[in-house]
Design an enzyme around this catalytic site. Structure first.
Site, PDB file in Angstrom:
ATOM      1  CD  GLU A 116      43.618  37.137  35.556  1.00 13.29           C
ATOM      2  OE1 GLU A 116      44.003  36.528  36.540  1.00 13.29           O
ATOM      3  OE2 GLU A 116      42.353  36.932  35.325  1.00 13.29           O
ATOM      4  CD  GLU A 136      41.027  40.518  39.803  1.00 10.00           C
ATOM      5  OE1 GLU A 136      40.843  39.964  38.547  1.00 10.00           O
ATOM      6  OE2 GLU A 136      41.817  41.255  40.107  1.00 10.00           O
TER       7      GLU A 136
END
Length: 259
Positions: A116, A136
């Site tokens: 990210e 995730e």
């Protein structure tokens, strides 16, 4: 810049180029609260230094950033998850809205929150052995730092859906194929420094203007999307799947989700 940080090495290449090197090898350079704070502080200081033109973000040893430290996430409340995601958002915005160019020199595992952060850098280059992914989903949560929206913007909806829903880990060559990175090098930091030195000689006024134009298009279309992602990430910590997923990760076993 003084290197007063515990988990971050700051190296001045010259008066125009600085390297921020994540230094938590004992945790595979995972982002804990302290490291996020140190990165935010360092980026803010760089942004305030008029002479700095290019910032290189990389990691020590063979890891870029292996995501957010799971030990900081397991068993936390929705509000605590929101606070962590908000700190990541603030760091992300410091990079996006900076007039400096940020180069992600990805030297190994670039996962979760690490990917990210890389996605908001202006240029992303990788070492041959680098690995990428947003895993995730395997922890019973989703990316909360812009990964869903930013990955969709870069690789397209179909590919982003597959990567996020499967949580797959993929190679540097795959990352280049889907346009997450622009180049692959055997010695990525050295090449990053050469690129940064070249870019630092360009008109910084023109580069800052071009960066504002390019980022404005992405951000205007994604602002609501990014906020939704932050909230959805946080609310998942109210469900037992998140505890099971992260517990299984720490215990090195397969999770058993109750759904």
């Amino acid at each position: 810049m003084m290197n007063q940080y515990k988990n971050l090495i700051v190296e001045m290449i010259n008066s125009k180029v600085v390297v921020l090197k994540v230094n938590r090898p004992q945790a595979r350079n995972a982002l804990d609260t302290n490291l996020i704070m140190e990165l935010s502080e360092a980026v803010a200081k760089v942004n305030a230094m008029e002479e700095i033109a290019v910032v290189i973000l990389t990691g020590v040893e063979k890891v870029f950033i292996a995501g957010v430290d799971i030990k900081d996430l397991i068993g936390i409340s929705v509000s605590q998850a929101f606070q962590i995601a908000s700190k990541m958002k603030a760091l992300r915005n410091e990079i996006i809205h900076s007039s400096k160019l940020f180069i992600a020199a990805i030297n190994g595992y670039c996962l979760g929150g690490g990917l990210e952060l890389a996605l908001v850098c202006d240029i992303r280059i990788a070492q041959t052995n680098a690995k990428f992914g947003l895993p995730e989903i395997n922890l019973g949560i989703i990316p909360g730092g812009g990964g869903v929206s930013l990955l969709s913007e870069i690789v397209g909806s179909a590919m982003a859906r597959k990567m996020i829903f499967t949580g797959e880990i993929f190679s540097a060559h795959k990352a280049m194929e889907v346009k997450i990175i622009s180049d692959i090098f055997e010695h990525v930091l050295e090449e990053g420094v050469l690129l940064a030195q070249s870019l630092s000689l360009k008109s910084q006024t023109a580069i800052a203007a071009a960066k504002r134009v390019m980022n404005s298009g992405v951000l205007q279309g994604n602002e609501v999307y990014l906020e939704k992602e932050l909230y959805e990430f946080s609310f998942l910590f109210d469900y037992p799947d998140s505890v099971e997923g992260m517990g299984a990760f720490l215990e090195k076993r397969k999770p058993s989700f109750k759904n």
